[in-house]
Design an enzyme around this catalytic site. Structure first.
Site, short mmCIF file in Angstrom:
data_model
loop_
_atom_site.label_atom_id
_atom_site.label_comp_id
_atom_site.label_asym_id
_atom_site.label_seq_id
_atom_site.Cartn_x
_atom_site.Cartn_y
_atom_site.Cartn_z
CD GLU A 17 36.44 35.82 44.72
OE1 GLU A 17 37.60 35.41 44.59
OE2 GLU A 17 35.46 35.34 44.10
CB THR A 48 35.49 38.97 41.04
OG1 THR A 48 34.22 39.62 40.97
CG2 THR A 48 35.50 38.00 42.20
CE1 TYR A 49 39.38 44.08 35.24
CE2 TYR A 49 39.41 42.38 33.57
CZ TYR A 49 39.64 43.68 33.95
OH TYR A 49 40.13 44.57 33.03
CB ALA A 51 30.87 38.88 33.41
CG HIS A 77 39.91 39.05 41.31
ND1 HIS A 77 39.29 37.82 41.19
CD2 HIS A 77 40.13 39.22 42.64
CE1 HIS A 77 39.16 37.27 42.38
NE2 HIS A 77 39.65 38.11 43.29
CG ASP A 109 35.82 32.80 32.74
OD1 ASP A 109 36.54 31.94 33.27
OD2 ASP A 109 34.93 33.43 33.35
CE1 TYR A 143 41.03 27.28 38.42
CE2 TYR A 143 43.38 27.74 38.19
CZ TYR A 143 42.07 28.13 38.04
OH TYR A 143 41.79 29.37 37.53
CE LYS A 163 49.20 30.82 38.36
NZ LYS A 163 47.75 30.68 38.11
CD GLN A 174 37.48 27.81 41.26
OE1 GLN A 174 36.79 28.33 42.13
NE2 GLN A 174 37.67 28.34 40.06
#
Length: 285
Positions: A17, A48-49, A51, A77, A109, A143, A163, A174
């Protein structure tokens, strides 16, 4: 190539990643990182996307496209809680135009003082929407030590199964530092009928403050052995880096020996650390 094809072989998948550079940095900084990571021959690299899940000035798609051009399978992402359906459709169209086939679908988030859009309250909502609007391979997050918003493991796994049933074909975990926690989660996930490939997310520790911040955000526990290493070497950056590499290597060796589907290495855009770990486990893959 779609990520699902990577798991059709009798070996452990090994992926990386990376994250986009800060707005104050040139995008070229990540390209030099990718040049070095390419030499390690990962099965795929995820990007990643932005913030907080913001799509403004998002360069995730650009970087994922560059990875594909380098001959490496990429995954972009995509988080949804702060996006509308129109936003997501626009991003999916961009992905299609750039030839991006793989998406890691995330809720994202909850940003303080920012009201969520409520078009998508859960990652499973995004998975369903993506399935309706394109032929993408969809990955999801899981997770091992329970999502911070879930009341308990059983409830978290119930949501994870939703999902997967919505269309997530592969899961990335994670970060965690106690393999026992991952094995317990994996046993419960399989017992619940979740049978898609599950990659173990491993983050090598190179900075004590950084890892403490990450742990506070995701709820991962710090085993006594691990905490002791951080405390002993916190004022010696080189020693902490080497100890972190050794700890991550031990985790990965144990996971591969136990038959894990894959290892997803959180590189923190550090090719040196990724190279050291790749060399340590090269004969096992």
């Amino acid at each position: 190539m779609k990520i699902s094809e990577k798991f059709n072989k009798d070996r452990t998948v090994f992926s990386f990643e990376v994250f986009p550079p800060k707005k104050t940095s040139s995008v070229d900084t990540i390209y030099s990182t990718l040049d070095e990571l390419k030499e390690l021959h990962p099965d795929f690299i995820s990007v990643t996307y932005g913030a907080g899940g913001s799509s403004a000035n998002n360069i995730t798609a650009q970087i994922a496209s560059k990875i594909s051009e380098m001959g490496i399978t990429s995954a972009a992402h995509l988080s949804c809680v702060n996006n509308t359906k129109e936003d997501i459709l626009r991003i999916l169209d961009e992905f299609k135009a750039l030839g991006i086939e793989n998406i890691l679908a995330l809720r994202g988030d909850i940003v303080p003082d920012v009201e969520p859009k409520h078009d998508f309250d859960y990652a499973s909502d995004l998975v369903t929407f993506i399935k309706q609007h394109g032929d993408f391979h969809i990955s999801g997050a899981c997770y091992p030590e329970v999502h911070m918003d879930a009341p308990d493991m059983d409830t978290d796994i119930e949501h994870l199964k939703i999902k997967v049933e919505a269309g997530a074909e592969h899961l990335m975990s994670q970060l965690f530092f106690d393999n026992t926690a991952f094995y317990n989660f994996l046993e419960k996930a399989r017992a619940a009928g979740i049978n898609v490939p599950i990659e173990a997310g491993i983050m090598p520790v190179t900075n004590k403050k950084q890892i403490e911040r990450m742990v506070s955000m995701c709820g991962a526990s710090l085993p006594h052995k691990f905490a002791r290493v951080m405390q002993k070497y916190e004022n010696n950056p080189e020693a902490l880096r080497d100890a972190g590499i050794a700890y991550a290597t031990d985790q990965i060796v144990d996971l591969i020996g136990s038959g894990v589907d894959g290892i997803h290495l959180y590189t923190m855009n550090n090719p040196y650390v990724a190279r050291r770990i790749s060399e340590n486990i090269s004969s096992l893959l």
